[in-house]
Design an enzyme around this catalytic site. Sequence first.
Site, PDB file in Angstrom:
ATOM      1  CB  CYS A  80      -0.908  -0.023   1.220  1.00  0.00           C
ATOM      2  SG  CYS A  80      -2.387   0.976   1.033  1.00  0.00           S
ATOM      3  CB  CYS A 125      -2.793   1.284  -5.888  1.00  0.00           C
ATOM      4  SG  CYS A 125      -2.593  -0.057  -4.740  1.00  0.00           S
ATOM      5  CB  CYS A 143      -4.297   1.231  -2.712  1.00  0.00           C
ATOM      6  SG  CYS A 143      -2.580   1.309  -2.225  1.00  0.00           S
TER       7      CYS A 143
END
Length: 157
Positions: free
Chosen positions: A7, A88, A80
């Site tokens: 992430c 992301c 994400c």
Amino acid sequence: MKILFICTHNRCRSVLSEAITNHLSDGSLQAFSAGSQPVGEVHPLTLKYLQEAGISIDGLASKSWDKFESDQPELVVTVCDSAANEACPVWFGNTIKLHWGLSDPSKITGSEEDVAAAFRSTINIIHNRIKALLALDLNALAPDQKIAELNHIAEIS
């Protein structure tokens, strides 16, 4: 199997995924997490709600994906939330890449109960996805079947 959860900031969803995977897999999977722009610390509520769920927080840290350049995972999962137009990160490498988007519970505003419910819901979703992953016999699947099954897990809530 080594799994890297990615992430952007590596402070909440990817760390939750790392901890839950290592907790549930009993050593059959080795999970790590990292970020393209790590903030340098795990969100305090991430740690609080992992502990509440009985999951170890030992060794959890916000770290850069650069740390894993030489340690090629078999599976890279971005977590994400694309629905929120969040950028992301992309992992380049010779590995299976998946997107299991999750809303960020650390961005919830509202009452303490609302925030707690968001973290518990995210933990539950990750738990269900990892249980589904553990139920797969990946070695018995053809490459295209493997990808399809792994992508299907993103739909589990």
